[in-house]
Design a protein around this motif. Structure first.
Motif: not given
Length: 188
Positions: A3-18
């Motif tokens: 749950g801690d890793l959910e909602g992360l986004t790419c630092a460059w393009c902003g795409k969600a890291l699923a």
């Protein structure tokens, strides 16, 4: 932890890291490389801020590469033309400048040197005088004439008297001898 890793986004393009199982900043190698390249470029640009042109002392664009020392091609060509000239010292103000045989760094220095009239010593009569022109050597025409014309004594063509002529074409000691010789008068 998941749950801690959910909602992360790419630092460059902003795409969600699923479906992340580990903590990541980027969605892939291309985004990671683009991010670090952009960050390095921004750091280089920030380090280049405040550089001044060696010719005009204007601001060099921050986007210009590291070795650039001129703000434009015009400044570079002017500096190269100036470097082709030899280093000289102005005869009026003493400032160092580059030139091709010039004696003065600028027209105002040339004009000022023409106005300067330092006291000189006459080489003929040893009198200290202030010249009317910069190139004046003697204090008067009387002193200048013997210095310019080194004529030797000659004898008058009419009366025979020895005298020093003022001009090279003079043949008689006075006007009356010249008039008598011209009129064919007898020496008497």
């Amino acid at each position: 932890m998941a749950g801690d890793l959910e909602g992360l986004t790419c630092a460059w393009c902003g795409k969600a890291l699923a479906n992340c199982t580990i903590r990541r900043e980027f969605c892939g190698a291309k985004c990671r490389q683009a991010f670090y390249t952009a960050r390095a470029r921004a750091e280089r640009i920030a380090a280049r801020q405040g550089r001044k042109c060696l010719w005009c002392e204007g601001q060099i664009p921050a986007e210009a590469r590291d070795g650039v020392i001129f703000c434009s091609k015009i400044c570079r060509s002017k500096a190269q033309a100036d470097m082709a000239k030899e280093r000289r010292t102005c005869q009026n103000c003493g400032k160092s400048f580059r030139g091709h045989g010039e004696r003065f760094c600028s027209h105002p220095c040339y004009a000022a040197s023409r106005r300067k009239r330092h006291p000189k010593t006459c080489p003929v009569c040893q009198v200290v005088f202030k010249p009317h022109r910069v190139e004046q050597i003697c204090c008067s025409w009387a002193c200048a004439s013997p210095g310019k014309r080194q004529l030797s004594d000659i004898s008058c063509g009419y009366c025979g008297k020895v005298f020093r002529p003022k001009r090279s074409e003079t043949r008689f000691c006075c006007r009356s001898c010249a008039r008598r010789a011209r009129n064919g008068g007898n020496h008497g």
